[in-house]
Design a protein around this motif. Structure first.
Motif, PDB file in Angstrom:
ATOM      1  N   GLN A  48       0.815  -1.210   0.000  1.00 38.66           N
ATOM      2  CA  GLN A  48       0.000   0.000   0.000  1.00 38.66           C
ATOM      3  C   GLN A  48       0.854   1.268   0.000  1.00 38.66           C
ATOM      4  O   GLN A  48       0.327   2.376   0.078  1.00 38.66           O
ATOM      5  N   GLY A  49       2.170   1.078  -0.057  1.00 42.25           N
ATOM      6  CA  GLY A  49       3.058   2.223  -0.097  1.00 42.25           C
ATOM      7  C   GLY A  49       3.332   2.827   1.265  1.00 42.25           C
ATOM      8  O   GLY A  49       3.856   3.945   1.353  1.00 42.25           O
ATOM      9  N   ARG A  50       3.008   2.099   2.314  1.00 40.34           N
ATOM     10  CA  ARG A  50       3.255   2.596   3.671  1.00 40.34           C
ATOM     11  C   ARG A  50       4.523   1.965   4.227  1.00 40.34           C
ATOM     12  O   ARG A  50       4.935   0.880   3.811  1.00 40.34           O
ATOM     13  N   THR A  51       5.106   2.616   5.195  1.00 39.44           N
ATOM     14  CA  THR A  51       6.263   2.054   5.885  1.00 39.44           C
ATOM     15  C   THR A  51       5.787   0.948   6.832  1.00 39.44           C
ATOM     16  O   THR A  51       4.886   1.188   7.639  1.00 39.44           O
ATOM     17  N   PRO A  52       6.331  -0.251   6.714  1.00 39.45           N
ATOM     18  CA  PRO A  52       5.903  -1.345   7.602  1.00 39.45           C
ATOM     19  C   PRO A  52       6.045  -0.954   9.074  1.00 39.45           C
ATOM     20  O   PRO A  52       7.086  -0.461   9.494  1.00 39.45           O
ATOM     21  N   ASP A  53       4.973  -1.137   9.816  1.00 38.44           N
ATOM     22  CA  ASP A  53       4.946  -0.747  11.229  1.00 38.44           C
ATOM     23  C   ASP A  53       4.543  -1.959  12.070  1.00 38.44           C
ATOM     24  O   ASP A  53       3.361  -2.310  12.156  1.00 38.44           O
ATOM     25  N   VAL A  54       5.534  -2.606  12.662  1.00 42.20           N
ATOM     26  CA  VAL A  54       5.282  -3.808  13.455  1.00 42.20           C
ATOM     27  C   VAL A  54       4.409  -3.495  14.655  1.00 42.20           C
ATOM     28  O   VAL A  54       3.545  -4.295  15.049  1.00 42.20           O
ATOM     29  N   ALA A  55       4.616  -2.345  15.289  1.00 39.51           N
ATOM     30  CA  ALA A  55       3.846  -1.986  16.489  1.00 39.51           C
ATOM     31  C   ALA A  55       2.350  -1.955  16.186  1.00 39.51           C
ATOM     32  O   ALA A  55       1.528  -2.410  16.990  1.00 39.51           O
TER      33      ALA A  55
END
Length: 236
Positions: A48-55
């Motif tokens: 989706q073009g977002r930065t992967p955010d594990v939190a």
């Protein structure tokens, strides 16, 4: 190891610890499903073009205690993960285990406190046993917390028993004649003995305060975990 990988590893390790007493095959399935969901959710964020955010992904899963509580509430063989990115639910039937309910922490801890302070009298002992059984059987507490709770909760009664014996039994016996003159003394009659006794009782009193405080801490932790278990598992 990156921060994201560390968060995932820590999450899975804690979940694995909480599922120690679950069926080994089902525990492995749950851990594998959780890992797959995390990887899929991170991949979708990237797509989706977002930065992967594990939190964010882990928040969507819920805390390890919440996931473990849901697993414990399932019948054997009925554990399964279904979900879309952003919504995760555990298999079809059942709810949180009965011993994960909100009533468990106050009841268990009050029984431990009241029963523990009663020493080895029969009725308080029954209350303490009931609290200890609830504490050990409930998934709301970790093994270390259960052990400390069982060991520390009866300290108050033990100290009361020791103090009673110490004050009832004569430490020093003095024989006097009709004029009030001391004829003989037996036992520990020195001033130092009494000082040591008071110091010892003071230390025991501090131990009682610590024991009561720890049971209160268990109450608060259990209540917080029960509240999380009762909350719906949805991602933001």
């Amino acid at each position: 190891m990156t921060d994201s990988a560390h968060l995932v590893t820590r999450y899975l390790d804690e979940l694995d610890h909480l599922l120690t007493h679950a069926d080994p095959d089902e525990r492995a399935d749950v851990l594998a499903s959780v890992r797959e969901h995390i990887e899929a959710a991170l991949a979708e964020q990237t797509a989706q073009g977002r930065t992967p955010d594990v939190a964010v992904v882990l928040a969507g899963l819920g805390s390890p205690e919440q996931v473990a509580g849901e697993v414990r509430g399932r019948a054997p063989g009925d554990i399964g993960w279904v979900g879309t990115p952003g919504v995760v639910a555990l298999g079809a039937q059942g709810g949180a285990a009965g011993l994960s309910a909100a009533w468990v922490p106050p009841v268990a801890c009050l029984l431990l406190l009241i029963g523990g302070l009663g020493g080895f009298l029969i009725f308080p002992l029954v209350l303490w046993l009931g609290g200890a059984i609830l504490l050990v059987a409930s998934p709301l507490w970790r093994t270390r917390e259960k052990i400390l709770g069982v060991v520390l909760s009866p300290v108050g009664g033990l100290v009361a028993l020791v103090a009673t014996v110490a004050f009832v039994l004569p430490v020093c016996t003095t024989m006097v004649d009709g004029n009030g003159t001391v004829e003989s003394q037996s036992g520990s009659c020195g001033t130092g003995v009494h000082v040591a006794a008071w110091v010892g009782l003071s230390l025991l009193a501090l131990l009682v305060v610590f024991a009561i405080g720890y049971v209160v801490v268990l109450w608060r932790r259990g209540a917080a975990r029960a509240e999380r278990l009762s909350a719906p598992v949805t991602a933001g």
